[in-house]
Scaffold this motif. Structure first.
Motif, PDB file in Angstrom:
ATOM      1  N   THR A 276       0.857  -1.193   0.000  1.00 34.43           N
ATOM      2  CA  THR A 276       0.000   0.000   0.000  1.00 34.43           C
ATOM      3  C   THR A 276       0.884   1.232   0.000  1.00 34.43           C
ATOM      4  O   THR A 276       1.361   1.650   1.046  1.00 34.43           O
ATOM      5  N   ALA A 277       1.121   1.821  -1.149  1.00 37.39           N
ATOM      6  CA  ALA A 277       1.989   3.000  -1.249  1.00 37.39           C
ATOM      7  C   ALA A 277       1.196   4.245  -0.887  1.00 37.39           C
ATOM      8  O   ALA A 277       0.357   4.705  -1.658  1.00 37.39           O
ATOM      9  N   LEU A 278       1.455   4.783   0.307  1.00 34.46           N
ATOM     10  CA  LEU A 278       0.712   5.957   0.777  1.00 34.46           C
ATOM     11  C   LEU A 278       1.631   6.792   1.658  1.00 34.46           C
ATOM     12  O   LEU A 278       2.263   6.267   2.581  1.00 34.46           O
ATOM     13  N   VAL A 279       1.738   8.092   1.367  1.00 36.98           N
ATOM     14  CA  VAL A 279       2.539   8.982   2.204  1.00 36.98           C
ATOM     15  C   VAL A 279       1.776   9.253   3.503  1.00 36.98           C
ATOM     16  O   VAL A 279       0.635   9.718   3.477  1.00 36.98           O
ATOM     17  N   VAL A 280       2.411   8.934   4.637  1.00 36.61           N
ATOM     18  CA  VAL A 280       1.776   9.118   5.944  1.00 36.61           C
ATOM     19  C   VAL A 280       2.713   9.910   6.837  1.00 36.61           C
ATOM     20  O   VAL A 280       3.898  10.077   6.550  1.00 36.61           O
ATOM     21  N   GLY A 281       2.169  10.381   7.957  1.00 34.47           N
ATOM     22  CA  GLY A 281       2.966  11.120   8.925  1.00 34.47           C
ATOM     23  C   GLY A 281       3.325  10.273  10.128  1.00 34.47           C
ATOM     24  O   GLY A 281       2.573   9.377  10.517  1.00 34.47           O
ATOM     25  N   ASP A 282       4.468  10.569  10.715  1.00 37.37           N
ATOM     26  CA  ASP A 282       4.949   9.862  11.894  1.00 37.37           C
ATOM     27  C   ASP A 282       5.405  10.894  12.919  1.00 37.37           C
ATOM     28  O   ASP A 282       6.323  11.673  12.673  1.00 37.37           O
ATOM     29  N   GLN A 283       4.716  10.914  14.059  1.00 39.02           N
ATOM     30  CA  GLN A 283       5.138  11.784  15.156  1.00 39.02           C
ATOM     31  C   GLN A 283       5.468  10.902  16.351  1.00 39.02           C
ATOM     32  O   GLN A 283       4.583  10.363  17.018  1.00 39.02           O
ATOM     33  N   ASN A 284       6.754  10.720  16.580  1.00 37.12           N
ATOM     34  CA  ASN A 284       7.222   9.898  17.703  1.00 37.12           C
ATOM     35  C   ASN A 284       6.608   8.503  17.696  1.00 37.12           C
ATOM     36  O   ASN A 284       6.215   7.973  18.737  1.00 37.12           O
ATOM     37  N   GLY A 285       6.480   7.902  16.512  1.00 36.73           N
ATOM     38  CA  GLY A 285       5.961   6.545  16.412  1.00 36.73           C
ATOM     39  C   GLY A 285       4.460   6.439  16.363  1.00 36.73           C
ATOM     40  O   GLY A 285       3.911   5.333  16.311  1.00 36.73           O
ATOM     41  N   ASN A 286       3.750   7.563  16.379  1.00 35.23           N
ATOM     42  CA  ASN A 286       2.290   7.569  16.292  1.00 35.23           C
ATOM     43  C   ASN A 286       1.862   8.165  14.950  1.00 35.23           C
ATOM     44  O   ASN A 286       2.486   9.101  14.440  1.00 35.23           O
TER      45      ASN A 286
END
Length: 299
Positions: A276-286
């Protein structure tokens, strides 16, 4: 006699079509909604994610979502599909659905400043299988809008993140609220915290939060041995684990520029280890949506 027979035949065919269109039973295709967040103030913007598990189907497909009155939608990520919004109806359609067996699309929704209470959002997913048109219902999800949540009854609110439990507040607690209370005030009086674990005090926010864009390659409801996954697909990239409300997101890459992350997505799409190619955000592992990362980084 002939007229009666034709009427009977039409009735049977029409009923059969309805049954096929309205049932999810026996289908391996699954589609679900999730909201970010699902408790907002009137006029706030939130994101609707639509997760599609389609297996090996690569035929035509179409998502339809029905929004409440006064809500406006804008495209975020359509995975190569055509997005449209008209008179409460959001559609994303494909002549050929994305290759991965599971993928997620998302769109941004602006709520109306006059809205308050609990709203349901429902939809359908149409596709072609064995040369037959099929339609399944997307399970309805509910959105809570702040102003009228102080009604004196028990209110249940889902948190965000894998460890954030469902919380409630009682009629005694709600007496401290007013009909014009904001969602933030409801959280404070009721003990509902959408950013921290239950009972944990919220830590002070860092001046420069460590947030990144990453490329989601697959998701799972349980933890996966990432080293085995890398070995299976002979991967050199590090796999990062991001916690979401109901699943684990497995992602690669680390960017603080959306254009670079999107270019990396185009480069990686189609590789065997990318489901599943999708740009996502990561804030301290969440998990955090890409649109929120953009605001934090000032893009």
């Amino acid at each position: 006699m002939m007229k009666k027979a034709l009427i009977l035949l039409f009735t049977v065919l029409f009923s059969t079509t309805l049954i096929m269109a309205d049932t999810n039973e026996g289908s391996s295709v699954r589609v679900t909604f999730s909201f970010e967040p699902n408790l907002i103030d009137p006029g706030d913007v939130f994101i609707i994610n639509v997760n599609v598990i389609k297996g090996e189907l690569e035929t035509k497909g179409k998502i339809t979502a029905i929004l409440p009155d006064g809500f406006e939608a804008a495209e975020l990520e359509s995975e190569g599909g055509t997005f449209s919004f008209n008179e409460r109806i959001v559609t994303i359609s494909w002549k050929n659905m994305p290759v991965p067996e599971e993928f997620t699309v998302s769109f941004e929704v602006q709520s109306d400043t006059s809205t308050s209470g609990s709203y349901s959002i429902s939809g359908r997913f149409g596709y072609v299988q064995d040369d037959q048109n099929k339609v399944i219902n997307i399970p309805t999800e509910r959105l809570l809008v702040g102003k009228e949540l102080a009604g004196g009854t028990v209110i249940t609110v889902k948190g965000e993140g894998d460890e954030k439990k469902i919380r409630t507040y009682t009629s005694e607690q709600s007496q401290e609220l007013t009909s014009t209370v904001s969602a933030a005030e409801i959280r404070e009086v009721s003990g509902v915290d959408l950013t921290e674990g239950e009972g944990d005090p919220a830590p002070p926010e860092p001046e420069k939060p460590k947030v990144y864009y990453r490329l989601q390659i697959f998701t799972d409801t349980k933890e996966v041995d990432t080293e085995k996954y890398k070995k299976k697909y002979k991967m050199e990239e590090d796999i990062h684990v991001i916690k979401d409300r109901t699943k684990y997101i497995y992602a690669i890459g680390e960017f603080q520029n959306y254009k670079e992350a999107n270019a990396f997505k185009r480069e990686m799409t189609g590789k065997k280890f990318v489901k599943t190619a999708l740009v996502v955000g990561d804030q301290n592992g969440n998990y955090m949506s890409a649109s929120k990362i953009k605001k934090i980084l000032g893009e």
